[in-house]
Write a protein that holds these residues in place. Structure first.
Motif, short mmCIF file in Angstrom:
data_model
loop_
_atom_site.label_atom_id
_atom_site.label_comp_id
_atom_site.label_asym_id
_atom_site.label_seq_id
_atom_site.Cartn_x
_atom_site.Cartn_y
_atom_site.Cartn_z
N ILE A 56 0.84 -1.20 0.00
CA ILE A 56 0.00 0.00 0.00
C ILE A 56 0.87 1.25 0.00
O ILE A 56 0.63 2.21 -0.75
CB ILE A 56 -0.94 -0.01 1.21
N PHE A 57 1.90 1.24 0.83
CA PHE A 57 2.83 2.38 0.91
C PHE A 57 3.51 2.63 -0.44
O PHE A 57 3.56 3.77 -0.92
CB PHE A 57 3.87 2.08 2.00
N ALA A 58 4.02 1.56 -1.07
CA ALA A 58 4.72 1.71 -2.35
C ALA A 58 3.80 2.22 -3.44
O ALA A 58 4.18 3.10 -4.23
CB ALA A 58 5.35 0.38 -2.75
N GLN A 59 2.58 1.70 -3.52
CA GLN A 59 1.65 2.15 -4.55
C GLN A 59 1.27 3.61 -4.35
O GLN A 59 1.17 4.38 -5.32
CB GLN A 59 0.41 1.27 -4.54
N ASP A 60 1.06 4.00 -3.10
CA ASP A 60 0.70 5.40 -2.83
C ASP A 60 1.85 6.35 -3.19
O ASP A 60 1.62 7.42 -3.77
CB ASP A 60 0.34 5.58 -1.36
N VAL A 61 3.06 5.98 -2.87
CA VAL A 61 4.20 6.88 -3.11
C VAL A 61 4.62 6.86 -4.56
O VAL A 61 4.75 7.91 -5.21
CB VAL A 61 5.39 6.48 -2.19
N ILE A 62 4.86 5.68 -5.13
CA ILE A 62 5.41 5.57 -6.48
C ILE A 62 4.38 5.98 -7.54
O ILE A 62 4.70 6.74 -8.47
CB ILE A 62 5.89 4.14 -6.75
N TYR A 63 3.15 5.51 -7.43
CA TYR A 63 2.15 5.75 -8.46
C TYR A 63 1.37 7.05 -8.25
O TYR A 63 1.13 7.80 -9.19
CB TYR A 63 1.15 4.59 -8.53
N ARG A 64 0.96 7.31 -7.01
CA ARG A 64 0.05 8.43 -6.76
C ARG A 64 0.76 9.67 -6.24
O ARG A 64 0.11 10.71 -6.07
CB ARG A 64 -1.03 7.99 -5.77
N GLY A 65 2.05 9.58 -5.95
CA GLY A 65 2.79 10.75 -5.49
C GLY A 65 2.43 11.19 -4.09
O GLY A 65 2.53 12.39 -3.76
N ALA A 66 2.02 10.26 -3.23
CA ALA A 66 1.64 10.61 -1.86
C ALA A 66 2.87 11.03 -1.05
O ALA A 66 3.99 10.57 -1.30
CB ALA A 66 0.94 9.44 -1.18
N ASP A 67 2.65 11.92 -0.08
CA ASP A 67 3.75 12.35 0.79
C ASP A 67 3.63 11.67 2.14
O ASP A 67 2.75 10.84 2.38
CB ASP A 67 3.77 13.87 0.93
N ALA A 68 4.53 12.04 3.05
CA ALA A 68 4.60 11.36 4.36
C ALA A 68 3.34 11.56 5.18
O ALA A 68 2.99 10.71 6.01
CB ALA A 68 5.82 11.86 5.13
N SER A 69 2.63 12.68 4.99
CA SER A 69 1.42 12.93 5.77
C SER A 69 0.30 11.95 5.43
O SER A 69 -0.65 11.80 6.21
CB SER A 69 0.94 14.36 5.53
N ILE A 70 0.41 11.29 4.29
CA ILE A 70 -0.62 10.33 3.88
C ILE A 70 -0.23 8.90 4.23
O ILE A 70 -1.08 8.10 4.64
CB ILE A 70 -0.88 10.46 2.36
N VAL A 71 1.05 8.57 4.08
CA VAL A 71 1.47 7.16 4.22
C VAL A 71 2.04 6.86 5.60
O VAL A 71 2.48 5.72 5.83
CB VAL A 71 2.52 6.81 3.14
N TRP A 72 2.04 7.82 6.51
CA TRP A 72 2.64 7.54 7.82
C TRP A 72 1.95 6.39 8.57
O TRP A 72 2.64 5.65 9.31
CB TRP A 72 2.64 8.80 8.69
N PRO A 73 0.63 6.15 8.44
CA PRO A 73 0.06 4.98 9.14
C PRO A 73 0.67 3.66 8.69
O PRO A 73 0.85 2.75 9.51
CB PRO A 73 -1.43 5.06 8.81
N GLU A 74 1.00 3.54 7.42
CA GLU A 74 1.61 2.30 6.94
C GLU A 74 3.02 2.15 7.49
O GLU A 74 3.46 1.03 7.81
CB GLU A 74 1.64 2.28 5.40
N ILE A 75 3.75 3.26 7.61
CA ILE A 75 5.10 3.20 8.18
C ILE A 75 5.03 2.79 9.65
O ILE A 75 5.82 1.96 10.12
CB ILE A 75 5.81 4.56 8.02
N VAL A 76 4.07 3.34 10.37
CA VAL A 76 3.90 2.97 11.79
C VAL A 76 3.53 1.50 11.92
O VAL A 76 4.05 0.79 12.79
CB VAL A 76 2.83 3.87 12.44
N ALA A 77 2.67 1.02 11.04
CA ALA A 77 2.28 -0.40 11.08
C ALA A 77 3.48 -1.30 10.80
O ALA A 77 3.67 -2.32 11.48
CB ALA A 77 1.16 -0.65 10.07
N MET A 78 4.29 -0.95 9.81
CA MET A 78 5.49 -1.75 9.53
C MET A 78 6.45 -1.74 10.71
O MET A 78 7.05 -2.77 11.05
CB MET A 78 6.18 -1.23 8.26
N ALA A 79 6.60 -0.58 11.34
CA ALA A 79 7.50 -0.49 12.49
C ALA A 79 6.99 -1.33 13.66
O ALA A 79 7.77 -2.00 14.35
CB ALA A 79 7.66 0.97 12.90
N ALA A 80 5.67 -1.32 13.87
CA ALA A 80 5.10 -2.10 14.98
C ALA A 80 5.25 -3.60 14.75
O ALA A 80 5.69 -4.35 15.64
CB ALA A 80 3.62 -1.73 15.16
N ILE A 81 4.91 -4.05 13.55
CA ILE A 81 5.06 -5.48 13.25
C ILE A 81 6.53 -5.87 13.26
O ILE A 81 6.90 -6.95 13.74
CB ILE A 81 4.41 -5.80 11.89
#
Length: 404
Positions: free
Chosen positions: A360-385
């Motif tokens: 989800i993080f890669a698709q949002d960043v690479i394809y849709r141009g999302a910034d950190a304010s949008i994908v931070w929940p996925e980063i937190v989830a990866m860090a927790a797991i």
């Protein structure tokens, strides 16, 4: 009159001296740990450099394998073989035949009705259009004649996409023919389709990045697990046991060393293979993608070490890692959308695996141009797991290696 005496200045200075000494001791210990980790990282990198098989595997996985998967496993309808049985021989039927043009279709093959089954059985054609007699006259008289489309659905994706193209061609030519012959007004409304992020619906744009994620997952698990298994098989792990190092230093060194190799390979693959070789535009920030990759690599590397503590040989590690990697990649959303899974399975994968979050993080960043304010929940989830994986791996590492 007070009889108490002034406190000894040396007594008052003791707490400050102890605090200063304890702070310096902690700083010295931290420097010692960081120095040990640095030296162990250098050792792991030298060990990786001296293994030509691993070097070749990493180089192949992030270059040729990415290009082959993106260009060789195309799902869009291109160069489709098609035949037509024209029993009407009218202007309308010839117009439909002329509308089946490259690059979607190859040159149309004229067939007789008796040649349909032999041609499809011999794989000469994937599609056959059967236009009945008096097709044009039935259209002009207001009837609704039937055009039959025979499809070889062995390749399901190409069959579905090709069928859609053929239907659009037939309906478009029939509508245009009736409008011009009858002097009818154009359709009162026109549907305009705008495709975002992948205007030409090229599967290579999607497949290339998803293949990087799959190879990143596989290579990270293999490198970290193989590094531990190799030391156990060669007996060099005993050398580490007599050195003044602690288990977490060894684990961090293996994760960091292999993580550096994987993240660097990912960056080079994204720039030179995906963006330059395959001409896939990257909308978002590559640095943000690599930053998120670091969290994911740490999580997967910890999983590789945990698997390495369970297996005692490379053969066992290979057999153990295959089902784990298959489940992680097939149920990650990189091949089929998460929405197509059963609801319970989707949430189970989002809880136990970091791979769906990274997809989800890669698709949002690479394809849709999302910034950190949008994908931070996925980063937190990866860090927790990843923290859970790291804790389990460290427990297993201490129990198997240092207590075995």
């Amino acid at each position: 009159m007070s009889t108490s005496q002034a406190a000894d200045p040396t007594e008052r200075a003791k707490p400050k001296a102890l605090t200063k000494r304890s702070g310096s001791d902690r700083l010295a210990k931290l420097r010692l740990h960081l120095g040990n980790i640095y030296r162990l990282v250098i050792k792991e990198l030298r060990s990786f450099r001296s293994d030509p098989i691993m070097l070749l595997l990493v180089a192949y996985s992030f270059t040729i394998a990415i290009h082959a998967a993106a260009t060789g496993a195309s799902t869009e309808a291109t160069n489709l073989s098609i035949g037509i049985v024209d029993e009407d021989h009218s202007d309308l039927s010839r117009g439909i035949t002329d509308g089946l043009t490259p690059p979607t279709f190859r040159r149309v093959i004229q067939l007789a009705p008796t040649e349909i089954d032999p041609a499809m059985n011999a794989q000469r054609v994937l599609f056959v259009i059967e236009i009945p007699t008096q097709f044009e006259s039935d259209i002009l008289s207001g009837k609704q004649p039937t055009v039959q489309i025979d499809i070889d659905a062995t390749a399901a994706a190409q069959a579905f996409n090709g069928m859609t193209y053929i239907q659009n061609v037939v309906i478009g030519y029939v509508t245009d023919f009736v409008t011009r012959r009858e002097g009818m007004a154009a359709a009162p409304a026109k549907a305009v389709t705008k495709v975002k992020f992948n205007p030409n619906l090229k599967s290579s744009w999607f497949t290339s990045v998803m293949q990087i994620i799959s190879n990143l997952t596989m290579i990270t698990v293999m490198l970290t697990g193989a590094a531990l298994i190799r030391e156990r098989e060669q007996g060099t792990v005993e050398h580490l046991l007599v050195m003044p190092v602690v288990p977490i230093e060894i684990m961090l060194a293996k994760i960091l060393a292999n993580g550096i190799v994987i993240v660097a390979s990912t960056a080079l693959s994204l720039l030179f293979v995906v963006q330059w070789w395959l001409q896939v535009p990257i909308t978002g920030s590559i640095l943000l993608f690599l930053a998120g990759s670091c969290f994911y690599v740490i999580s997967v590397a910890a999983l590789g070490i945990a698997l390495g503590t369970i297996a005692s040989t490379m053969a066992q590690f290979g057999l153990l890692s295959i089902p784990v990697l298959l489940v992680m990649m097939l149920l990650s959303g990189s091949t089929t959308p998460l929405e197509s899974m059963p609801v319970w399975l989707k949430y189970v994968m989002l809880v136990i695996s970091p791979t769906p979050h990274f997809v989800i993080f890669a698709q949002d960043v690479i394809y849709r141009g999302a910034d950190a304010s949008i994908v931070w929940p996925e980063i937190v989830a990866m860090a927790a797991i990843g923290s859970v994986f790291f804790a389990i791996a460290l427990y297993r590492f201490r129990r198997v290696i240092f207590s075995g």
